[in-house]
Design an enzyme around this catalytic site. Structure first.
Site, PDB file in Angstrom:
ATOM      1  N   ASP A   1       0.841  -1.192   0.000  1.00 38.11           N
ATOM      2  CA  ASP A   1       0.000   0.000   0.000  1.00 38.11           C
ATOM      3  C   ASP A   1       0.880   1.247   0.000  1.00 38.11           C
ATOM      4  O   ASP A   1       1.725   1.418   0.874  1.00 38.11           O
ATOM      5  CB  ASP A   1      -0.899  -0.020   1.239  1.00 38.11           C
ATOM      6  N   HIS A   2       0.691   2.099  -0.983  1.00 37.88           N
ATOM      7  CA  HIS A   2       1.403   3.383  -1.085  1.00 37.88           C
ATOM      8  C   HIS A   2       2.922   3.229  -1.092  1.00 37.88           C
ATOM      9  O   HIS A   2       3.636   3.852  -0.302  1.00 37.88           O
ATOM     10  CB  HIS A   2       0.978   4.341   0.033  1.00 37.88           C
TER      11      HIS A   2
ATOM     12  N   ASP B   1       2.781   5.026  -5.578  1.00 40.84           N
ATOM     13  CA  ASP B   1       2.041   6.277  -5.376  1.00 40.84           C
ATOM     14  C   ASP B   1       2.942   7.459  -5.684  1.00 40.84           C
ATOM     15  O   ASP B   1       3.698   7.929  -4.840  1.00 40.84           O
ATOM     16  CB  ASP B   1       1.512   6.370  -3.958  1.00 40.84           C
TER      17      ASP B   1
ATOM     18  N   GLU C   1      -2.105   5.953  -8.632  1.00 44.13           N
ATOM     19  CA  GLU C   1      -3.097   6.934  -8.172  1.00 44.13           C
ATOM     20  C   GLU C   1      -2.982   8.221  -8.975  1.00 44.13           C
ATOM     21  O   GLU C   1      -1.880   8.651  -9.332  1.00 44.13           O
ATOM     22  CB  GLU C   1      -2.901   7.218  -6.676  1.00 44.13           C
TER      23      GLU C   1
ATOM     24  N   HIS D   1      -9.597   4.879  -2.174  1.00 43.10           N
ATOM     25  CA  HIS D   1      -8.766   5.060  -0.983  1.00 43.10           C
ATOM     26  C   HIS D   1      -9.534   5.875   0.051  1.00 43.10           C
ATOM     27  O   HIS D   1     -10.500   6.543  -0.275  1.00 43.10           O
ATOM     28  CB  HIS D   1      -7.473   5.790  -1.346  1.00 43.10           C
TER      29      HIS D   1
ATOM     30  N   ALA E   1     -11.484   4.907   2.482  1.00 41.90           N
ATOM     31  CA  ALA E   1     -12.869   4.445   2.399  1.00 41.90           C
ATOM     32  C   ALA E   1     -13.433   3.918   3.716  1.00 41.90           C
ATOM     33  O   ALA E   1     -14.489   3.293   3.721  1.00 41.90           O
ATOM     34  CB  ALA E   1     -12.985   3.370   1.316  1.00 41.90           C
TER      35      ALA E   1
ATOM     36  N   THR F   1      -9.513  -0.198   3.406  1.00 42.73           N
ATOM     37  CA  THR F   1     -10.058  -0.001   4.751  1.00 42.73           C
ATOM     38  C   THR F   1      -8.968  -0.257   5.786  1.00 42.73           C
ATOM     39  O   THR F   1      -8.344  -1.314   5.771  1.00 42.73           O
ATOM     40  CB  THR F   1     -11.245  -0.956   5.002  1.00 42.73           C
ATOM     41  N   ASP F   2      -8.786   0.702   6.676  1.00 45.17           N
ATOM     42  CA  ASP F   2      -7.772   0.586   7.716  1.00 45.17           C
ATOM     43  C   ASP F   2      -8.299   1.160   9.032  1.00 45.17           C
ATOM     44  O   ASP F   2      -8.352   0.485  10.052  1.00 45.17           O
ATOM     45  CB  ASP F   2      -6.497   1.306   7.276  1.00 45.17           C
TER      46      ASP F   2
END
Length: 307
Positions: A82-83, A104, A134, A210, A212, A254-255
């Protein structure tokens, strides 16, 4: 079973549903994610950020996911970076065993973002790994923001078409008005669904939402009841998530929801029994609380019973 992220998302793209991509920073979060996917009979994407990798160690991240993927062998799961901020970060993740990565470079000018993404795509595809990129900047969009201000930060559909064609990226995160963390909107939540639909039409690939997390009332209330403070935060309403899926979103990150649900239960146990210091007494109920949130999300996104 551990699979390429595109394998999961192409199916969602063709069948018009969303797949949850859930971040983890320890074993307990990962166990809750897999247990939820098993209960919901849902494919899943597990994500680790560069910060999470630094915290756990990349060998531990990959090792834990490989063990869990073997334990729940019927569940299609992708391990996603992620990222990722650099080519080197993405390359390291791919070589360690990640099956999907995000580069990203959205904070760079368009041409630089395109060039960086293409470099990652070329390497990743040679290794059988999918890539996410992105466009635009994530920030909450308010009712009183001007058209020019929106155009300055949100994704440009025409640029998205060019970007996808030239980079051959597998899935794209278009900025449509969400932001990271618990504190997304100062006013009422607002997402640009028309812009999203245009991006989907121009690109025809899986799209990613993202920022979210929804922060459902029962999660918020449980956290506040134990002395937590969310400073009036507002998440993305469930109906917005479902509208986004109708507009072309297939991966929903989702985090924050998971962290809040987990910590609310840890706080509750600590408050109820100040003498307690057995970590299992804290973490087992916290995992169940987190699992409840994930199972609910899988049903809302439409991925339940898609295995």
């Amino acid at each position: 079973m551990l699979v390429n992220g595109n394998e999961i998302l192409q199916k969602a793209h063709k069948e018009f549903y969303g797949v949850g991509a859930f971040n983890f920073v320890n074993f307990e979060m990962l166990q809750a994610i897999f247990a939820a996917a098993n209960e919901a009979n849902s494919p899943v994407i597990v994500q680790a950020s560069e910060g999470a990798i630094k915290y756990m160690g990349i060998d531990m991240v990959v090792g834990m996911v490989q063990v869990m993927a073997k334990r729940y062998g019927h569940i299609p799961v992708a391990l996603h970076l992620d990222h990722g901020t650099t080519f080197e970060s993405c390359k390291k993740a791919i070589e360690a065993g990640f099956t999907s990565v995000m580069i990203d470079a959205s904070h760079h000018p368009f041409e630089e973002n395109l060039a960086m993404t293409k470099e990652v795509v070329d390497f990743a595809h040679s290794k059988g790994v999918s890539v996410e990129a992105e466009l635009g900047r994530l920030m909450g969009v308010e009712d009183n923001i001007s058209v020019d201000e929106k155009d300055a930060v949100l994704v440009n559909p025409k640029e998205a078409e060019i970007f996808v064609k030239e980079t051959q990226v597998d899935f794209l995160a278009p900025a449509i008005g969400t932001s990271h963390g618990a504190f997304k909107f100062k006013g009422e939540p607002k997402l640009d669904f028309e812009r999203l639909q245009e991006v989907k039409k121009m690109t025809n690939i899986p799209l990613v939402l993202h920022g979210a997390s929804a922060i459902p009332d029962y999660v918020r209330n449980a956290f506040l009841a134990t002395g937590g403070d969310l400073k009036g935060s507002k998440g993305v309403p469930f109906e917005f998530l479902q509208e986004a899926i109708k507009g072309g979103i297939n991966k929903v990150n989702t985090d924050t929801d998971l962290r809040i649900a987990f910590m609310a239960e840890v706080r509750r146990i600590a408050n109820d029994d100040p003498t307690q210091f057995d970590l299992r007494k804290f973490f087992a109920p916290a995992m169940e609380s987190m699992k409840k949130v994930i199972v609910e999300r899988m049903h809302i996104l439409g991925s339940a019973n898609k295995i």
